[in-house]
Design a protein around this motif. Structure first.
Motif, short mmCIF file in Angstrom:
data_model
loop_
_atom_site.label_atom_id
_atom_site.label_comp_id
_atom_site.label_asym_id
_atom_site.label_seq_id
_atom_site.Cartn_x
_atom_site.Cartn_y
_atom_site.Cartn_z
N GLY A 50 0.72 -1.32 0.13
CA GLY A 50 -0.04 -0.04 -0.01
C GLY A 50 0.89 1.24 -0.08
N LYS A 51 0.41 2.25 -0.79
CA LYS A 51 1.35 3.50 -1.01
C LYS A 51 1.70 4.01 0.44
CE LYS A 51 0.98 5.82 -4.61
NZ LYS A 51 2.38 5.38 -5.27
N GLY A 52 0.59 4.45 1.17
CA GLY A 52 1.07 4.96 2.29
C GLY A 52 1.91 4.10 3.33
N ILE A 53 1.59 3.07 3.39
CA ILE A 53 2.47 1.91 4.29
C ILE A 53 4.03 1.82 3.56
CG2 ILE A 53 3.02 -0.55 4.57
CD1 ILE A 53 0.12 -0.86 5.07
N ASN A 54 4.05 2.07 2.34
CA ASN A 54 5.49 2.17 1.92
C ASN A 54 6.26 3.45 2.12
OD1 ASN A 54 5.22 -0.39 0.42
ND2 ASN A 54 4.54 0.70 -1.30
N VAL A 55 5.34 4.36 2.32
CA VAL A 55 6.16 5.82 2.73
C VAL A 55 6.43 5.57 4.25
CG1 VAL A 55 5.66 8.16 3.11
CG2 VAL A 55 5.12 7.17 0.97
N SER A 56 5.45 5.05 5.05
CA SER A 56 5.93 5.01 6.43
C SER A 56 6.96 4.08 6.72
CB SER A 56 4.52 4.14 7.20
OG SER A 56 3.72 5.27 7.42
N ILE A 57 7.20 2.93 6.04
CA ILE A 57 8.05 1.98 6.14
C ILE A 57 9.59 2.80 5.85
CG2 ILE A 57 9.24 -0.07 5.11
CD1 ILE A 57 6.60 -1.37 5.17
N VAL A 58 9.57 3.27 4.65
CA VAL A 58 10.88 3.98 4.24
C VAL A 58 11.26 5.11 5.04
CG1 VAL A 58 11.92 5.45 2.41
CG2 VAL A 58 10.59 3.37 1.82
N LEU A 59 10.41 5.84 5.63
CA LEU A 59 10.66 6.90 6.40
C LEU A 59 11.30 6.52 7.73
CD1 LEU A 59 7.43 9.28 6.56
CD2 LEU A 59 9.74 9.98 6.02
N ARG A 60 10.71 5.16 8.19
CA ARG A 60 11.28 4.64 9.44
C ARG A 60 12.83 4.11 9.17
NH1 ARG A 60 11.81 5.88 13.96
NH2 ARG A 60 13.74 5.06 13.90
N ASN A 61 12.85 3.41 7.86
CA ASN A 61 14.21 3.19 7.59
C ASN A 61 15.11 4.34 7.33
OD1 ASN A 61 13.22 0.53 7.17
ND2 ASN A 61 13.31 0.46 5.00
N LEU A 62 14.70 5.45 7.38
CA LEU A 62 15.58 6.70 7.35
C LEU A 62 15.71 7.35 8.75
CD1 LEU A 62 14.58 8.19 3.96
CD2 LEU A 62 16.65 7.17 4.33
N GLY A 63 15.14 6.76 9.70
CA GLY A 63 15.18 7.12 10.97
C GLY A 63 14.04 8.23 11.25
N ILE A 64 13.09 8.24 10.81
CA ILE A 64 12.01 9.33 11.08
C ILE A 64 10.68 8.70 11.55
CG2 ILE A 64 10.61 10.91 10.11
CD1 ILE A 64 12.94 11.47 8.05
N ASP A 65 10.19 8.94 12.82
CA ASP A 65 9.12 8.67 13.25
C ASP A 65 8.01 8.82 12.47
OD1 ASP A 65 10.13 7.11 15.54
OD2 ASP A 65 10.12 8.71 16.65
N ASN A 66 6.81 7.98 12.26
CA ASN A 66 5.72 8.45 11.81
C ASN A 66 4.61 7.46 12.49
OD1 ASN A 66 5.22 6.16 9.32
ND2 ASN A 66 7.38 6.40 9.76
N LYS A 67 3.30 7.76 11.98
CA LYS A 67 2.28 6.86 12.16
C LYS A 67 1.30 6.64 11.22
CE LYS A 67 0.20 7.39 16.26
NZ LYS A 67 -0.48 7.89 17.37
N ALA A 68 1.21 5.32 10.91
CA ALA A 68 0.44 4.74 9.47
C ALA A 68 -1.03 4.46 10.03
CB ALA A 68 1.07 3.43 9.30
N LEU A 69 -1.92 5.21 9.27
CA LEU A 69 -3.28 5.24 9.68
C LEU A 69 -3.85 4.40 8.57
CD1 LEU A 69 -4.06 8.85 10.85
CD2 LEU A 69 -3.52 6.87 12.26
N GLY A 70 -5.31 4.02 8.71
CA GLY A 70 -6.01 3.36 7.65
C GLY A 70 -6.87 2.07 8.18
N TYR A 71 -7.00 1.33 7.38
CA TYR A 71 -8.25 0.20 7.64
C TYR A 71 -7.57 -1.30 7.26
CZ TYR A 71 -11.39 4.04 7.92
OH TYR A 71 -12.19 5.26 7.91
N ILE A 72 -7.71 -1.94 8.38
CA ILE A 72 -7.40 -3.49 8.42
C ILE A 72 -8.50 -4.33 8.70
CG2 ILE A 72 -4.76 -3.07 8.54
CD1 ILE A 72 -5.48 -3.96 11.59
N ALA A 73 -8.46 -5.49 8.08
CA ALA A 73 -9.74 -6.48 8.71
C ALA A 73 -9.16 -7.86 8.32
CB ALA A 73 -10.89 -6.30 7.62
N GLY A 74 -9.86 -8.73 9.36
CA GLY A 74 -9.46 -10.25 9.28
C GLY A 74 -7.90 -10.52 9.67
N PHE A 75 -7.62 -11.82 9.31
CA PHE A 75 -6.42 -12.35 9.64
C PHE A 75 -5.14 -11.82 8.76
CE2 PHE A 75 -7.52 -14.79 6.15
CZ PHE A 75 -6.29 -15.30 5.55
N THR A 76 -5.78 -11.23 7.53
CA THR A 76 -4.73 -10.74 6.70
C THR A 76 -4.46 -9.20 7.05
OG1 THR A 76 -6.67 -10.29 5.35
CG2 THR A 76 -5.15 -11.98 4.60
#
Length: 301
Positions: free
Chosen positions: A37-63
């Motif tokens: 997911g595009k927002g999740i990718n942004v969050s992960i790369v920011l964290r890889n660069l040492g920058i705190d962030n918070k991922a929002l959105g929707y999840i459902a079920g075991f996946t």
């Protein structure tokens, strides 16, 4: 704080098949599973660069629970809304002589679920950054990005919007801090053929006229172009490397731009950092790491 929203995240199931044959039983040579997911990718790369962030959105079920687990494994903070029905989608990506994808549709998001997100967004305030990235599920209104920006427009929040078509054009009146169409998407926005760099710059400036503060046009192997609110134009080449992965390169560019801007509020340095970070993902099997980004940064001119 930096916040990202991913309305329809996925588990990306990537399989390599040496000789894929339609209609037959095929055996994989390798398998990988990522949170997508595009927002999740942004969050992960920011964290890889040492920058705190918070991922929002929707999840459902075991996946959905597995998506949240994988995002947290990168050190990202999450505040996903868990839906009562359905399951977060699985996207199957088949890498063979040709690449094929089968993307799931994802769960339904109701008006009540949207209200829960609006409540979370009430926490945002001056100098926070909100990244709105990607397409939206069919169950959501087409103006959802517009609605979010309208509700938060008087708070001094920097909006970064990475989407296409009407979703993008309709939010320009709220003066997003950064938008990042690629050159194909730019042509589609104005229904034109872009024949050269001058055409790209001309239509990027039109996006500034319509309200965007900064426009980055990504051009794959031809580099990128930044036009700022003063209508100054900056052009970048790309570093040398072997393309290994096209997934998430644009999202990585957004994350790199944010990371570069946060250092000293310099747009040109942010632009260079964005190009280096996008390239780092393109030249890697996964998303950009800090080591790979700084390895490439000095090559950007």
């Amino acid at each position: 704080m930096i916040y990202t929203i991913t309305f329809n995240p996925a588990l990306d199931y990537i399989v390599k098949v040496e000789d894929f044959r339609l209609g037959e039983v095929n055996r994989t040579s390798s398998e990988e599973i990522y949170a997508g997911g595009k927002g999740i990718n942004v969050s992960i790369v920011l964290r890889n660069l040492g920058i705190d962030n918070k991922a929002l959105g929707y999840i459902a079920g075991f996946t959905g629970r597995e998506i949240e687990k994988k995002v947290k494994e990168f050190g990202c903070k999450t505040d996903f809304i868990e839906l009562n029905e359905g399951m977060s989608r699985i996207n199957v990506k088949i890498k063979a002589s040709e690449e094929s994808e089968i993307n799931g549709s994802g769960p339904s998001i109701t008006e009540k679920d949207l209200e829960k997100l609006y409540i979370k967004l009430e926490e945002l305030s001056n100098d926070d950054i909100l990244v709105l990235a990607g397409s939206i599920p069919k169950t959501l209104p087409e103006n959802i990005y517009e609605t979010i920006m309208q509700r938060l427009n008087d708070r001094g929040i920097k909006f970064i919007v990475d989407t296409t078509g009407k979703l993008l054009m309709n939010v320009l009146k709220y003066s997003p801090f950064l938008i990042k169409p690629n050159h194909h998407e730019l042509a589609e926005l104005f229904n034109v053929e872009l024949k050269n760099e001058d055409d790209i710059v001309y239509y990027a400036k039109k996006l500034i006229d319509l309200g965007a503060q900064n426009v980055v046009i990504s051009r794959a192997g031809d580099g990128a172009i930044l036009v700022n609110s003063k209508l100054e134009v900056f052009k970048s080449d790309v570093p040398k490397g072997v393309l290994k992965n096209s997934v998430g390169a644009g999202d990585s560019m957004v994350a790199g731009f944010i990371a570069g801007y946060l250092k000293n509020k310099d747009l040109v340095e942010a632009f260079k950092m964005g190009v280096a970070t996008g390239s780092a993902s393109a030249f890697s099997e996964g998303l950009a790491t800090e080591e790979k980004v700084y390895e490439l940064l000095n090559q950007i001119k």
